[in-house]
Design a protein around this motif. Structure first.
Motif, short mmCIF file in Angstrom:
data_model
loop_
_atom_site.label_atom_id
_atom_site.label_comp_id
_atom_site.label_asym_id
_atom_site.label_seq_id
_atom_site.Cartn_x
_atom_site.Cartn_y
_atom_site.Cartn_z
N LEU B 197 -40.73 13.47 20.95
CA LEU B 197 -41.08 13.76 19.74
C LEU B 197 -42.53 14.07 19.52
N GLU B 199 -46.24 14.42 17.13
CA GLU B 199 -46.96 13.11 16.37
C GLU B 199 -45.86 12.97 15.26
N ARG B 200 -45.54 14.01 14.49
CA ARG B 200 -45.15 13.97 13.17
C ARG B 200 -43.63 13.19 13.47
N GLY B 201 -42.98 13.21 14.44
CA GLY B 201 -41.72 12.70 14.82
C GLY B 201 -41.95 11.08 15.03
N LEU B 202 -43.32 11.01 15.80
CA LEU B 202 -43.60 9.47 15.95
C LEU B 202 -43.94 8.57 14.92
N LEU B 203 -44.80 9.51 14.04
CA LEU B 203 -45.20 8.56 12.72
C LEU B 203 -43.85 8.37 12.00
N ALA B 204 -42.93 9.51 11.87
CA ALA B 204 -41.63 9.18 11.14
C ALA B 204 -41.01 8.11 11.67
N LEU B 205 -40.94 7.88 12.98
CA LEU B 205 -40.21 6.68 13.52
C LEU B 205 -40.95 5.52 13.35
N ARG B 207 -42.61 4.83 10.47
CA ARG B 207 -42.18 4.68 9.07
C ARG B 207 -40.90 4.60 8.84
N GLY B 208 -40.16 4.81 9.77
CA GLY B 208 -38.50 4.94 9.59
C GLY B 208 -37.75 3.54 8.99
N THR B 209 -38.41 2.29 9.40
CA THR B 209 -37.57 1.06 8.71
C THR B 209 -38.15 1.02 7.24
N PHE B 211 -38.73 3.38 5.30
CA PHE B 211 -38.03 4.65 4.69
C PHE B 211 -36.53 4.05 4.50
#
Lengths: 103, 296
Positions: B197, B199-205, B207-209, B211
């Motif tokens: 992933l 950086e955008r994907g890692l940050l989403a990961l 924040r995922g919980t 979200f």
């Protein structure tokens, strides 16, 4: 690296507390300078789509699917968008597309 | 039981770590600690139905929180046992601290329903409950009745409370916080994930919980009050009735186990969490002192 500059790295075993540390060996997002509004749209779209679909397909409201849904929106949708935008709908003038023999 | 509160409290813990431990405590450890109790105990609470036959606990509340049963998974004692095993395996005090903090947050949040948790297991087998809302997992009602009851009662308020706690410490969700305090605690894991992933994907990961918690709160509340058509007291209703009174909702029978008096539970639970937090901070300080002495 073109559009994918790598952010400065740090040794994993380094002592890092108390000062800014950059992610090791990870690609920065393309177009990071304009990513905040884009990300806001993506997060909003992910949330709205997840809630609406989850209301009628409640198996989606799962602790694994939820976070992955967000990651997919933030990772896959921009990639698809880039791919679609790069593919011209009409071949540019002067392209090598065959047009038949000259009259 | 609590629903989205468990997703939010991970970030609340992450955002309120002792100053010296910031940037050192693993986010994944907090997540795993908070997640372990329900991972071990909850699958059999609702059970599954195959070809009309229900496989699951005959008394979900006793299975989930009682003894005998899987109630020991919702105890600080078991959290410390697992953390001890992790310590023997990895010898990593910092990881252990994150795990126990997450575990303690889960166990103490769950004292709010009518069953509560065995806070001082194995020294005393009583359940400690404040009885803020009714525990509603039943064989017949399954997950849907549980959701309807929880999101019509003070359980909904509990979720919103934890959401507000996280929003008040909103920096915990920012890119800068993630870069400076979350990644340094787990550089190898994030670096490995960074192979797949950006950086955008890692940050989403990361924040995922959060979200998932927000979406879960919104979706189940909407479902319970706008979409569900439950039959309550012989009357088909448009949505489950709200009841924000203590111990509600009125339309479900709250189940109980042998319990400590509620007036003792709240101060004891708060004191216990404070003690755990303080004790872990001391362990962390000593671990950092040793590391600094070793590295000069």
């Amino acid at each position: 690296m073109g559009d994918f500059p790598r952010v400065p790295s740090v040794h994993p075993g380094g002592r890092t507390a108390g000062r800014p540390v950059y992610l090791p060996s990870v690609k920065a997002s393309r177009g990071a300078h304009r990513s905040v509004p884009v990300d806001l749209y993506l997060y909003s779209a992910a949330a709205v789509s997840y809630v609406v679909l989850g209301l009628y397909n409640r198996w989606l409201l799962d602790w694994i699917i939820g976070p992955l849904w967000l990651v997919a929106w933030l990772q896959v949708v921009p990639a698809l968008g880039r791919r679609l935008l790069r593919r011209p709908a009409v071949p540019p003038a002067g392209s090598a597309r065959p047009t038949g023999p000259p009259a | 039981m609590s629903w989205a509160a468990h997703q939010f409290e991970i970030y609340a813990v992450q955002g309120h770590l002792p100053k010296r431990l910031r940037g050192r405590i693993s986010f994944f450890a907090i997540f795993l600690g908070d997640f372990t109790p329900d991972f071990l105990a909850k699958f059999w609470v609702y059970g599954i139905t195959i070809n009309g036959h229900h496989y699951g606990s005959s008394e979900p509340y006793r299975w989930h929180r009682g003894w005998p049963g899987m109630g020991f998974t919702h105890t600080l004692f078991f959290g410390l046992v697992v953390a001890g095993a992790i310590w023997l395996w990895k010898r990593n005090a910092i990881w252990l601290i994150g795990y126990v903090l997450g575990y303690a947050a889960h166990v103490i949040t769950d004292v709010n329903d009518s069953i509560g948790t065995m806070l001082v297991f194995p020294f005393h087998l009583s359940n400690w409950s404040v009885g803020t809302w009714a525990y509603a997992a039943t064989i017949k009602g399954g997950k849907y009745l549980d959701a309807g009851a929880y999101y019509s009662s003070l359980g909904f308020v509990m979720d919103v409370f934890w959401l507000v706690v996280v929003l008040l410490s909103w920096r915990v969700l920012t890119r800068e916080f993630w870069r400076t305090q979350v990644v340094p605690a787990d550089p190898r894991v994030w670096a490995w994930l960074g192979r797949f992933l950006d950086e955008r994907g890692l940050l989403a990961l990361y924040r995922g919980t959060f979200f998932y918690g927000v979406c879960r709160l919104v979706a189940w509340t909407t479902w319970a009050h706008l979409i569900a058509r439950p039959v309550i007291a012989g009357v088909r209703r448009h949505g489950y009735p709200w009841d924000l009174s203590w111990g509600g909702p009125w339309w479900i029978t709250a189940v109980h186990l042998d319990q400590m008096p509620p007036l003792v539970v709240l101060p004891a639970a708060v004191a216990l969490f404070a003690l755990v937090f303080w004790g872990l901070a001391q362990v962390g300080n000593r671990a950092l002192d040793r590391e600094e002495a070793r590295t000069g």
